[in-house]
Write an enzyme that holds these catalytic residues in place. Sequence first.
Site, mmCIF file in Angstrom:
data_model
loop_
_atom_site.group_PDB
_atom_site.id
_atom_site.type_symbol
_atom_site.label_atom_id
_atom_site.label_comp_id
_atom_site.label_asym_id
_atom_site.label_seq_id
_atom_site.Cartn_x
_atom_site.Cartn_y
_atom_site.Cartn_z
ATOM 1 N N ILE A 1 0.826 -1.205 0.000
ATOM 2 C CA ILE A 1 0.000 0.000 0.000
ATOM 3 C C ILE A 1 0.864 1.260 0.000
ATOM 4 O O ILE A 1 0.560 2.235 -0.703
ATOM 5 C CB ILE A 1 -0.956 -0.005 1.207
ATOM 6 C CG1 ILE A 1 -2.003 -1.120 1.046
ATOM 7 C CG2 ILE A 1 -1.651 1.350 1.351
ATOM 8 C CD1 ILE A 1 -2.892 -1.301 2.259
ATOM 9 N N ASP B 1 14.540 3.027 9.927
ATOM 10 C CA ASP B 1 13.943 1.975 10.740
ATOM 11 C C ASP B 1 12.959 2.642 11.694
ATOM 12 O O ASP B 1 13.366 3.326 12.637
ATOM 13 C CB ASP B 1 15.030 1.225 11.509
ATOM 14 C CG ASP B 1 14.478 0.043 12.307
ATOM 15 O OD1 ASP B 1 13.261 0.014 12.552
ATOM 16 O OD2 ASP B 1 15.276 -0.831 12.678
ATOM 17 N N SER C 1 -7.580 -0.155 9.346
ATOM 18 C CA SER C 1 -8.437 -1.168 8.727
ATOM 19 C C SER C 1 -9.669 -1.394 9.584
ATOM 20 O O SER C 1 -9.738 -0.954 10.739
ATOM 21 C CB SER C 1 -7.689 -2.493 8.561
ATOM 22 O OG SER C 1 -7.694 -3.234 9.765
ATOM 23 N N TYR D 1 -3.390 -7.128 16.968
ATOM 24 C CA TYR D 1 -3.734 -6.474 15.703
ATOM 25 C C TYR D 1 -4.957 -5.569 15.875
ATOM 26 O O TYR D 1 -4.936 -4.392 15.499
ATOM 27 C CB TYR D 1 -4.019 -7.526 14.636
ATOM 28 C CG TYR D 1 -4.512 -6.935 13.321
ATOM 29 C CD1 TYR D 1 -3.611 -6.447 12.383
ATOM 30 C CD2 TYR D 1 -5.872 -6.861 13.036
ATOM 31 C CE1 TYR D 1 -4.059 -5.897 11.189
ATOM 32 C CE2 TYR D 1 -6.328 -6.315 11.840
ATOM 33 C CZ TYR D 1 -5.417 -5.839 10.926
ATOM 34 O OH TYR D 1 -5.862 -5.288 9.752
ATOM 35 N N LYS E 1 -5.172 -1.411 15.560
ATOM 36 C CA LYS E 1 -5.941 -0.706 14.532
ATOM 37 C C LYS E 1 -6.983 0.226 15.157
ATOM 38 O O LYS E 1 -7.193 1.349 14.667
ATOM 39 C CB LYS E 1 -6.612 -1.713 13.601
ATOM 40 C CG LYS E 1 -5.629 -2.463 12.711
ATOM 41 C CD LYS E 1 -4.761 -1.517 11.895
ATOM 42 C CE LYS E 1 -3.809 -2.244 10.975
ATOM 43 N NZ LYS E 1 -2.884 -1.334 10.263
ATOM 44 N N THR F 1 -1.680 -7.003 -1.804
ATOM 45 C CA THR F 1 -0.275 -6.663 -1.551
ATOM 46 C C THR F 1 0.604 -7.895 -1.781
ATOM 47 O O THR F 1 0.143 -9.039 -1.716
ATOM 48 C CB THR F 1 -0.067 -6.173 -0.113
ATOM 49 O OG1 THR F 1 -0.298 -7.256 0.797
ATOM 50 C CG2 THR F 1 -1.001 -5.027 0.229
#
Length: 324
Positions: free
Chosen positions: A21, A75, A162, A174, A178, A209
């Site tokens: 993305i 980084d 997302s 996760y 988000k 992706t």
Amino acid sequence: MASVKPLAGKVCLVTGATRGIGKGIALQLGTAGATVYITGRTLNKKGGDPVGGSLAETAAEVTSRGGECIPVQCDHSKDDDVHKLFERIAREQEGQLDVLVNNAYSGVQAIANAYEKPFWEVDPKIWDDINVVGLRNHYVCAVLASRLMVPRKKGLIINVSSAGGLRYTLNVAYGVGKEACDRMAADCAFELRKDNVAFVSLWPGPVRTENVMHLISQGGFGEGDHVKFLKQALEVGESIEYPGICVARLAADPDIMKKTGRILITADLGNEYGFVDIDGERRSSMRELGYTLSFATHNPIYMRFIPRFFKLPCWMLSLAGSKF
């Protein structure tokens, strides 16, 4: 006649743009005429990487489209690297930064490794694997970008997030990450509004992706109906450049402050601004009833037979994440 470059003179930063993305966003911002800084850990392509991608490759493709791209090895798990990045932009662009896209993410492999395992059976370091770069770094970048934007009384910050922030998706770390990205956009927007700086959260649909396609091909998400449907969804999913078209349109929108603090779904932006994906196809929004039912049941039949104009209002989507 020369093509119109709506973002000519704009300075943008896209984090995590070696592929996926982030690369798609950099390509579209460069095509629209912006000067685009891109970051990632890989300057040149490394042998043995199954999904490839590098800053040099992205920069070369942006340049081939007539854009200006400045690759910076960074980084994003290291604050010193991030501070040096913004110091460089401030120095080279005389304090100008118009758009920041927080896209850097390092948790895809960790998510695949922990797939379908309960959180207590997974090493707690998965939290850092997912959320040091994918959340904490977004906040650090937002702070440093705002220090450039606020004095100029204009700017746009975008967190690539997302629907995983709405309800349980993939794993605990996760989903929490988000949802925190979305809350960050809303709360930062509240404080930035008086200085005319917008902050939004962007929700792409399924995106083809390189990482995701590779993991699916290698069985990284297991087997079963959920994977079968994921493959079907990706067949009609977004290209990596579709979110990029969204970002370019948002960056050129003179009324962007009307959207600040909100979650924006890529396909909804396609309908609003009137654009399609690079293959000429219109993408489906998670607000479309057929799309939602298909995802809930892992059965694409609803997408095929329920007309797209049957849509759920945004407030109804928010009920799925209600904690009351």
